[in-house]
Motif scaffolding. Structure first.
Motif, PDB file in Angstrom:
ATOM      1  N   THR B   2       0.838  -1.240   0.124  1.00 34.31           N
ATOM      2  CA  THR B   2       0.090  -0.025  -0.194  1.00 34.31           C
ATOM      3  C   THR B   2       0.790   1.215   0.183  1.00 34.31           C
ATOM      4  O   THR B   2       1.810   1.373   0.654  1.00 34.31           O
ATOM      5  CB  THR B   2      -0.899  -0.070   1.074  1.00 34.31           C
ATOM      6  N   SER B   5      -1.516   4.684   3.245  1.00 31.15           N
ATOM      7  CA  SER B   5      -2.679   3.910   4.182  1.00 31.15           C
ATOM      8  C   SER B   5      -3.002   4.968   5.287  1.00 31.15           C
ATOM      9  O   SER B   5      -2.295   5.767   5.813  1.00 31.15           O
ATOM     10  CB  SER B   5      -2.046   2.810   4.555  1.00 31.15           C
ATOM     11  N   THR B   7      -5.879   4.892   8.489  1.00 29.44           N
ATOM     12  CA  THR B   7      -6.661   4.365   9.545  1.00 29.44           C
ATOM     13  C   THR B   7      -7.257   5.267  10.520  1.00 29.44           C
ATOM     14  O   THR B   7      -6.703   6.267  10.852  1.00 29.44           O
ATOM     15  CB  THR B   7      -6.052   3.343  10.270  1.00 29.44           C
ATOM     16  N   LYS B   9     -10.878   3.401   8.648  1.00 31.20           N
ATOM     17  CA  LYS B   9     -11.414   3.409   7.250  1.00 31.20           C
ATOM     18  C   LYS B   9     -12.912   4.008   7.564  1.00 31.20           C
ATOM     19  O   LYS B   9     -13.337   5.042   6.803  1.00 31.20           O
ATOM     20  CB  LYS B   9     -11.809   2.080   6.516  1.00 31.20           C
ATOM     21  N   CYS B  23      -2.079   8.555   8.935  1.00 24.88           N
ATOM     22  CA  CYS B  23      -1.839   8.571   7.705  1.00 24.88           C
ATOM     23  C   CYS B  23      -0.144   8.060   7.540  1.00 24.88           C
ATOM     24  O   CYS B  23       0.488   8.771   8.028  1.00 24.88           O
ATOM     25  CB  CYS B  23      -1.893   9.555   6.717  1.00 24.88           C
ATOM     26  N   GLY B 106      -4.775   8.402  -0.196  1.00 27.49           N
ATOM     27  CA  GLY B 106      -5.117   7.131   0.667  1.00 27.49           C
ATOM     28  C   GLY B 106      -6.525   6.608   0.367  1.00 27.49           C
ATOM     29  O   GLY B 106      -7.469   7.539  -0.338  1.00 27.49           O
ATOM     30  N   ASN B 107      -7.026   5.693   1.029  1.00 27.27           N
ATOM     31  CA  ASN B 107      -8.374   5.152   0.513  1.00 27.27           C
ATOM     32  C   ASN B 107      -9.701   5.859   1.291  1.00 27.27           C
ATOM     33  O   ASN B 107     -10.752   5.624   1.115  1.00 27.27           O
ATOM     34  CB  ASN B 107      -8.683   3.776   0.945  1.00 27.27           C
TER      35      ASN B 107
END
Lengths: 110, 114
Positions: B2, B5, B7, B9, B23, B106-107
């Motif tokens: 990744t 990333s 956290t 989500k 991050c 990031g997601n």
């Protein structure tokens, strides 16, 4: 300082073409284009730097008119996978300050 | 592997609480960002850091405090959460220099304040 994008939304049939425009009232150093699919992060498509270049990747290309501070994204022979929201991002200098337009929602139907 | 990333989500919390979003990027980039995407999909820059130094602080309330312990990490702490803070928060990184590199996102962290 945000760029202005148009249109807000486009609906196409597979195989049709589309143009998305991005303009700024300020002199730009670079223009970026990103695509975001629903529930995902924006993904980079291409960068255009001042100098008025044109870039392309397969059926998606873009141009940057430095005189007019405008960029256009061209999608030709659209595919279902092109659906998503397209954002232009602009930078006025080397300062780390990317501003995004409001996005253009593109829907490609079979 | 990744690249960027973040956290968690999803983050669901009540008004008045304090929360953090973490991050990390493993791309070796020197610049990291926080963006807020509201319900209308508008992506608004909040902060940018270059080599741990704050570069952009875009009229964000003082309740939001970014922290960059090193150039690979940029965390976001939010105090006294409000309903209007509900949004998706994206961390991004880039290598800023001649030619400018793209932003790698990031997601996202979907924050819901109830």
């Amino acid at each position: 300082q945000q760029p202005v994008q148009s249109p807000q939304a486009v609906i196409l049939r597979e195989g049709e073409d589309a143009v998305i425009n991005c303009s700024s009232s300020k002199a730009l150093y670079s223009v970026h284009w990103y695509r975001q699919k629903h529930g995902e992060a924006p993904v980079f498509l291409m960068i255009l730097l001042k100098g008025g270049e044109q870039k392309g990747h397969e059926k998606i290309s873009a141009s940057f008119n430095e005189k007019k501070q405008q960029s256009s994204l061209y999608l030709t022979a659209s595919q279902l996978s092109y659906s998503g929201t397209y954002f232009c991002g602009t930078e006025m200098s080397l300062v780390h300050d990317m501003r995004f337009g409001a996005g253009t929602r593109l829907t490609v139907k079979p | 592997d990744t690249a960027v990333s973040q956290t968690p989500k999803y983050l669901v919390t009540q008004m008045g609480n304090d929360k953090s979003i973490k991050c990390e990027q493993n791309l070796g980039h020197d610049t990291m960002y926080w963006y807020k995407q509201d319900s209308k999909k508008f992506l608004k820059i909040m902060f940018s850091y270059n080599n741990k130094e704050l570069i952009i602080n875009e009229t964000v309330p003082n309740r939001f405090s970014p922290k960059s312990p090193d150039k690979a990490h940029l965390n976001l702490h939010i105090n006294s959460l409000e309903l209007g803070d509900s949004a998706v928060y994206f961390c991004a990184s880039s290598q800023v220099g001649e030619g400018h590199s793209p932003l790698h996102f990031g997601n996202g962290t979907r924050l819901t304040v109830t």
